[in-house]
Write an enzyme that holds these catalytic residues in place. Structure first.
Site, mmCIF file in Angstrom:
data_model
loop_
_atom_site.group_PDB
_atom_site.id
_atom_site.type_symbol
_atom_site.label_atom_id
_atom_site.label_comp_id
_atom_site.label_asym_id
_atom_site.label_seq_id
_atom_site.Cartn_x
_atom_site.Cartn_y
_atom_site.Cartn_z
ATOM 1 N N GLU A 54 8.467 -2.228 12.682
ATOM 2 C CA GLU A 54 9.613 -1.501 12.124
ATOM 3 C C GLU A 54 10.587 -2.450 11.472
ATOM 4 O O GLU A 54 11.174 -2.164 10.441
ATOM 5 C CB GLU A 54 10.316 -0.710 13.231
ATOM 6 C CG GLU A 54 11.428 0.236 12.725
ATOM 7 C CD GLU A 54 12.835 -0.345 12.791
ATOM 8 O OE1 GLU A 54 13.783 0.406 12.503
ATOM 9 O OE2 GLU A 54 13.019 -1.553 13.105
ATOM 10 N N THR B 35 0.815 -1.223 0.000
ATOM 11 C CA THR B 35 0.000 0.000 0.000
ATOM 12 C C THR B 35 0.849 1.274 0.000
ATOM 13 O O THR B 35 0.699 2.115 0.873
ATOM 14 C CB THR B 35 -0.926 0.032 1.239
ATOM 15 O OG1 THR B 35 -0.096 0.020 2.424
ATOM 16 C CG2 THR B 35 -1.882 -1.128 1.273
#
Lengths: 712, 712
Positions: free
Chosen positions: B390, B216
Site C-alpha cells: 500500500e 500495469t
C-alpha cells in the site's frame, strides 16, 4: 412449460394486418410517417384487451442527415463546358402507388457531405483499401470520382478509403451480380415480376462507422446535452457520396476507358468493367453526344468528359422517439427480458423493419391478452422497445442504453432482437451469445416450420446451417454477434447483456443475393413482401413463435436457460484459432500466449463446476436466494467480458469477445486486429498493443471464470 | 441485534499482543519482514479455534522503488571544488533498539529517479505551482535545487511542479511548525519524551500520483502481464528528490541568502526563511568553513556553495502478497462485505498500518471464534484483505480489484477500511459514501468511548466533528472519500463499492500536527504507539468495536443498512455549491446548469419513494426476493455513479461524485476542475469539456435515480 406450449400453437393471425398498418406510408425516422407508427405502437400497447401493463414514448434529439427535398441530389455527365450529357435518375421508377408517394425519400448517402465535385470517373470495385491501392498503381486518382459497388466494405468506408488518394466524390450502386443473381430487366425479370431489384432501385443507407447519435457519444441526446461540433465527427465520408441504381451504373461503367478491371471486379453487366482512363473511353456515347452537340469552340480532349455530383445533404438535429412497453414480472420484477426492434424504415420498410415489428406486435398481442385476462404473468419483467432512427446508426437503442446504463446493466437478463424477421422463407437463422445457444435450440425444437405439422424449425434449420460441436455433435449453427448490424449492438457490445438476433432467411443454394433485393429501396413494400418474401406470412408466424418461445423461457424459467459451458466451447474454438495463428509470431516478440490458454482452461473448469452444481441441485426445492444467486451468475456472465479500456477509440465496443474486427479469421477480435497490425507494421508500439490486448483478454476471461466459481 | 451487542462488549483484549507481534521488525513491502507478517496473518486466520473459514495468499509482481543499501543516498553541501562542507544524516538517530535494526530503510523518495544534481539551493515553500511561480518572479530557477516542506501539495507534485522551471533536484522535509507544534529539541521535547518527531526524523513516502502498480494500469500484475515501459510512467518526479530531517533542513534553510520568503512560507525555525540567492548567504557557516578550509587555490565567489544530491534509487519488480480470508455467508454467500487494511509499513509501522491490522485481527478473532464455535455465521459473506505494498501506491488492493473486477462489482455490499486505526485518542473520525453514514452513526451510538461506561462514541464524536444536516440537525460529520489516501480508493473510485474509512484521531484544539509526528519515520514503533498514541490500547478497542459493529450490521441485517436519502442530501449540498459558483459563468457560455438541478431533484424524489416503500413494507414478512431486490438497489447505488469516460487520463477514477479534484470548494469534482480550467484559460475546448462534464454528471445522477425508482 404448458403455458409456453399454449402460446406456441397460437395462430399469430394478425401478422398481415400489422404489416399493412405499419407500411401504409413511408416512415423514415422523425418524419410524419414515423410519428404515425409511434401512435400505432402506443395504441396497440395501450390496448385495454391486448396491451401491455404500461407503454410510453421516450424522445431524443439526434443528429440525422437528409437530402434537400427542394434541391435534389444530382449525378450528371458533363462536357468541359458543363453541358449535361447524361443525368442519373433522381427517383426510383414507379411500378405502383407506393413509389408515387411524395414522401419517398430520394436515394442518398446519409451523413455524406454536400458538395459539387466534378472529375473523371474510375471504377473502384468495392472501395476497399486494396481496391484503391490497385487503382493507384496505374492511375493518378487525384481529382477523380470513384464508382463502387456495394459489398465487401462498409458504406462510409468506401469514401473514407478513397479520400487519401485525392478522390473527390464517390458513387455506389448494387451490381446485379451481387443482388439479382445477374438479372437486370424489369420487363420480366425484376420486381414487380419477382423479388429482384429493378434497374432503378437504389439501396439507401447510413454512411457512418460509429453507432449511436454521432454528436453525443456516451451521452443520451437530450435538450441541453453536450454535443461535439459537427466538424469533429469521425467515420463518415469526407467527400460527397451518392448511391445510384444499376441502370445508371451500367451507363457509366460500360463507357469507362482505361484497362480492364481484374476479373474479380467484373460484375453482371454485359460489358467489360474498365478501370477508367481515368474517365470514359474516346468512343463513349457521352463523347459522341458531346461531339455532335453544338458546343464545339474547343476541340474536345479524349476522355475530357467528367462526372459531376451535386449533393445537397444536410445534417439536422431531430426529435426521435422510442416506444417502450412493459409487462411487470410477478416474482422478480427487477429482472428484465428485453425484446426490441426498430420502427423506422428508409421508405415503406415492409421487410426492414416492419416484418420484425409485425412479429413484435403479434408477440405482445398474444402475451398482452393473457396478462389482461389474468391467465399469465411472467416471473420476470418483460420490456419491449420499438426503437427510433435505427437506420441512421442504431440511434434509438443506443441512446436508450446510455440513458439507462446502470439500471439495464444491473437487471437485464437478455436482449432479443428481431429486426428483419423474414429475409426469405427457407430457414431460421439465429445469432447470439454462446450462453443463449441452448435456449434458441430448445425453442426451435418446439416450433414447426411454416405449413408443416411435423418438421420442426430445428430439423429444417440444421439442414441449412450447421456445425459440429465437440459437445453435441452436429447442431444448427448459432452465429456470433460480432458486429453492429442491428439494435443488439448497444446491448451486447456496450452493456454486455446476453443478446440474440433471430430471423428467417434464404436457401443459399437458390440465390447469391447479398441481401433481399428490395433492401432499403422504394420497393420494400407490403406488395413486395406479401408476394415475394413471405406469402401468407407463415414464416413471420414461425419467427414469432420461435422468438416468443425464447422470450417466455427467459421470462418464466425458475433457472435461467443459459448454458455457461457452451460459452466455454466458443472460447475454446476462438483459442484454437488464436493458438494456430499467433503463438509463433508472439513468441518471436517474447509474448507468451500461455495466460490466454490458462484463462480459457480455468473458464471451462469453472463452467463445468457450475453446471455440475446445477445438475446436482433440486432447484425447485432450493431457497429462492440460492436460485437467484445462480441466475445472477448466469445473467451477469456476458457482463464480465466488458472492459472499457479495451477499445477506447471505438464507441460502444466494450465486450472483448464479440467486438467487431477487421481480421478475417474467427477469433478474439482485439488480439486479432492488434496482431495483424503489428505483423504488418513491425512497430514496437504495435507489438506492445498486441501484448496489452492479450493481457486484457486473458484477464477478462479469467475474471468471467471467477464469476462462475463457487460464490465464496 | 443481540449478537451485535455481544460483540460490542467483547473485551478485544488481544490488541496489544497483536501490535507487539506485527511490529517486531521493519516490514516494508516485499522484504523478509513483510513475509513474516504474511505468515503471521495466515497463522491467525487459519487458526482452528479463532480463524476464518478459509485464508490464503495472492501474489502480484509489482513495480517498487528502493534506495541502494550498499550506496546510500546522500545530500551534501559542497564548495566549487566539490569539498564536502556539510553532510545530511543518512539515517535517523537511534533512541532505542528499533532504530538500530539494520532493516530500517534509509529515508528516500520512492519512485524519484537516481541522479547527481548539484545546484544552488532555493526555498520553495510547499512546492505548489504558485510557490514556484512566486520564486520565478525574482529568481532564475534554472539549475537550482529546491527545498520544500511537506504539506499543501502531493509528494511527487513538488518535483513535477519544479521541473518546468529548470529545477534539477528537490529536497523535502517536515517543518516543526507543521508537525511538532513548533517543538524541535530532542533533549526534552520530542520523542522519546513525547509523540513529537525528533530532529532527525524523516517522513518516507511514495512519490507518485497514480495508484496501483505503475507498470500495469487496469491489469493485475502477473508473470506474463503486459507492462508499459518504465519510461512511460507518468506522475512521478522527473528529477531526483530526497526527504531529509528538519535538523538538516534547519542547517540549510537558515543559511539561505536572497530575499525573505513571504510570511506564510515561514516555519518554526528561529531564523528567517529566505528564498535563496539562489544559494546560501555570503556569511553562511558553509561559506565560512570553506573560507577557513585549506582548499583556497580559487578565491570563492559569494554564494558559490552548492547542494549536491546523490540519489541511487532503483526500480524493481517484486513479488507482493495480499493475505485473504473469508467467512462464508449463510443465507446470501454471494454478497460480500469486505474489510481490509494494508500490512506493509515503511519501517516498524506500529501506527501505520499495524494499529489497523491489530484491529482487523481482533475483529477476525472475535468473529472467527463465534464461527468456529458454531454460535454465529453471518447472513452475507465477509472477506478480509490484508493488502501488500500500500505504501508504494495502494498496490495490493488495486491489483486485487483489477483481477476480480467483475466478481467484486457484482457482489460487494461494502468495503470497510481501517488503516491507521488510531492517529490519536480523542475522537472517532469516519469518512464514507453518504449512504453509509447512517450505519456508522448507529454503530457509534452503541459503542462507548475509551474508558467510559456512559459516553457513547457518537456523543464524544459530535463534539469534535459535526455539521448541520437539513434532515437530522446537528450530527457527527462523516467525511467524503474524495481522494486516494488509502486502500478504499480502488473500491470506491474504480469499482463504485460503497466504502468507508474509520479511525480514532486528534483533538484539533490541542495540536496542529498535520498527522501524528512519527508518521513514516523510524519512530513509528510499539514503544511510541503504546506510550504516546494509545496507552492501554483503549482507542484501538473502540475502533474495533465500532468497525466490528458496522461490519456485522452490513453482514447480518435483513435489509442493508444504507440510506439513499442521505445520498440525496450530499448531492444537494454539492449542487448548492455548484449553482453558486458556476451558474453564471456557464450561462455566459450558453451552458445551462438546469439538467444538473433537475437530475438531483429526480434523485431526491426517487430516494424518498424508495425510503417510503421500505418504511411501508413489513420486510421480515416479505418474500426473500423482494428484500433482495431492495438490497440490490441499495448495494448498487454507488455503482451507478461510475463512468469510465469521465476521467480517462486518471487511473482508477470512475466515480463521478467522489473523484479527486484540484478545486478548493466541496462540489462535483469533474465539473469543478473543468470549470476552473476553462475560467482560467478561456479556451473553447475547455468550456466544451466543462459542458461534457456537466452532461455526464447529470446523466450519472439521473441514471442512479433510475436505479432507485420502482424496479419496473
Amino acid at each position: 412449460m404448458e403455458s409456453i406450449r399454449g402460446v406456441l400453437v397460437d395462430v399469430f393471425h394478425d401478422l398481415p394486418s400489422n404489416s399493412v398498418e405499419l407500411t401504409k406510408v413511408p416512415h423514415m425516422a422523425t418524419t410524419a410517417g414515423d410519428e404515425r407508427t409511434v401512435q400505432y405502437m402506443l395504441k396497440r400497447w395501450q390496448d385495454p384487451d391486448t396491451g401491455l401493463d404500461r407503454a410510453w414514448r421516450e424522445e431524443y434529439l439526434v443528429y440525422l442527415s437528409f437530402p434537400d427535398p427542394k434541391t435534389p441530389n444530382k449525378v450528371t455527365v458533363v462536357n468541359p463546358s458543363d453541358t449535361v450529357l447524361y443525368t442519373a435518375r433522381e427517383k426510383e421508377k414507379e411500378y405502383g402507388p407506393d413509389q408515387k408517394d411524395p414522401d419517398v425519400v430520394q436515394p442518398y448517402a446519409a451523413y455524406a457531405p454536400a458538395g459539387h465535385p466534378k472529375g473523371k470517373l474510375v471504377y473502384a470495385n468495392q472501395g476497399k483499401p486494396s481496391d484503391y491501392l490497385h487503382l493507384n498503381q496505374t492511375l493518378d486518382l487525384n481529382g477523380t470520382i470513384a464508382i463502387t459497388r456495394y459489398g465487401g466494405e462498409g458504406r462510409a468506408q468506401k469514401a473514407i478509403n478513397a479520400a487519401p488518394y485525392g478522390v473527390i466524390g464517390v458513387l455506389v450502386y448494387t451490381d446485379p451480380r451481387d443482388i439479382n443473381d445477374g438479372r437486370m430487366s424489369d420487363t420480366n425479370e425484376t420486381y414487380p415480376h419477382s423479388w429482384y431489384m429493378p434497374p432503378s432501385g437504389v439501396e439507401r443507407g447510413s454512411f457512418n462507422t460509429q453507432y449511436g447519435d454521432l454528436l453525443t457519444p456516451y451521452l443520451a441526446a437530450k435538450d441541453d446535452t453536450y454535443r461535439i461540433s459537427m466538424a469533429k465527427i469521425t467515420g463518415i465520408p469526407p467527400i460527397p457520396t451518392q448511391p445510384i441504381g444499376f441502370e445508371d451504373a451500367y451507363a457509366l461503367i460500360c463507357e469507362l476507358g482505361g484497362r480492364p478491371a481484374p476479373s474479380e471486379w467484373q460484375g453482371a453487366f454485359n460489358c467489360t468493367y474498365n478501370l477508367g482512363g481515368p474517365g470514359f473511353k474516346p468512343t463513349s456515347t457521352f463523347k459522341e453526344r458531346w461531339e455532335t452537340g453544338h458546343f464545339y469552340e474547343v476541340q474536345p480532349q479524349q476522355g475530357s468528359v467528367q462526372v459531376q455530383l451535386d449533393i445537397y445533404n444536410r445534417g439536422e438535429i431531430k426529435n426521435s422517439s422510442n416506444v417502450m412497453g412493459v409487462i411487470r414480472g410477478s416474482v422478480e420484477p427487477d429482472r428484465y427480458v428485453i425484446y426490441g426492434n426498430h420502427r423506422d424504415s428508409w421508405v415503406h420498410g415492409a421487410v426492414d423493419p416492419s416484418s420484425g415489428t409485425s412479429v413484435m406486435l403479434e408477440v405482445t398481442r398474444v402475451l398482452g391478452r393473457m396478462v389482461k385476462e389474468g391467465k399469465w404473468r411472467p416471473r420476470r419483467s418483460v420490456i419491449f422497445g420499438s426503437w427510433g432512427a435505427e437506420e441512421f446508426g442504431l440511434i434509438g437503442s443506443a441512446e436508450y442504453t446510455e440513458e439507462y446504463y446502470s439500471k439495464l446493466s444491473e437487471r437485464s437478463v437478455a436482449y432479443i432482437n428481431v429486426d428483419i424477421s423474414v429475409f426469405a422463407n427457407a430457414t431460421l437463422r439465429a445469432s447470439g451469445s454462446p450462453s443463449a445457444q441452448s435456449v434458441i435450440l430448445k425453442a426451435s425444437k418446439q416450433v414447426k416450420t411454416p405449413g408443416s405439422e411435423s418438421t420442426s424449425v430445428y430439423d429444417n434449420w440444421i439442414r441449412y446451417f450447421n456445425r459440429t460441436s465437440p459437445t453435441y455433435g452436429v447442431i444448427p449453427n448459432v452465429g456470433f454477434l460480432t458486429g453492429a448490424g442491428s439494435d443488439y449492438a448497444a446491448f451486447i457490445h456496450f452493456l454486455g447483456i446476453t443478446s440474440m438476433d433471430i430471423s428467417y432467411t434464404y436457401d443459399r443454394t437458390k440465390t447469391s443475393a447479398r441481401i433481399y433485393p428490395a433492401y432499403h429501396t422504394a420497393y420494400d413494400t407490403f406488395d413486395y413482401s406479401s408476394k415475394f418474401i413471405d406469402p401468407g406470412f407463415t414464416s413471420h408466424q414461425t419467427v414469432a413463435r420461435t422468438a416468443g418461445n425464447v422470450l417466455m423461457r427467459l421470462a418464466d424459467s425458475l433457472l435461467l436457460p443459459f448454458n455457461c459451458s457452451d460459452y466455454a466451447e466458443s472460447l475454446e474454438a476462438y483459442l484454437a484459432k488464436a493458438l494456430e495463428l499467433y503463438t509463433e509470431g508472439l513468441a518471436v516478440h517474447n509474448i507468451s500466449i500461455e495466460p490466454l490458454k490458462s484463462a480459457v482452461k480455468t473458464f471451462r473448469s469453472a463452467a463445468a463446476s457450475l453446471d455440475q452444481m446445477i445438475r446436482d441441485s433440486d432447484l425447485a426445492n432450493e431457497t429462492p436466494l440460492k436460485v437467484r444467486g445462480i441466475n445472477d451468475q448466469l445473467m451477469l456472465l456476458d457482463r464480465a467480458f466488458l472492459d472499457p479500456t479495451a477499445f477506447p477509440d471505438q464507441y460502444g465496443f466494450r465486450h472483448v469477445i464479440w467486438a467487431s474486427s477487421k481480421a478475417s479469421e474467427p477469433t478474439f477480435p482485439g488480439l486479432a486486429d492488434a496482431y495483424e497490425r503489428a505483423a504488418l507494421s513491425g512497430l514496437d508500439e504495435d507489438w506492445e498493443e498486441a501484448h496489452r490486448q492479450l493481457s486484457l483478454l486473458s484477464q477478462a476471461i479469467l475474471g468471467a471464470a471467477h464469476t462462475l466459481e463457487e460464490v465464496i
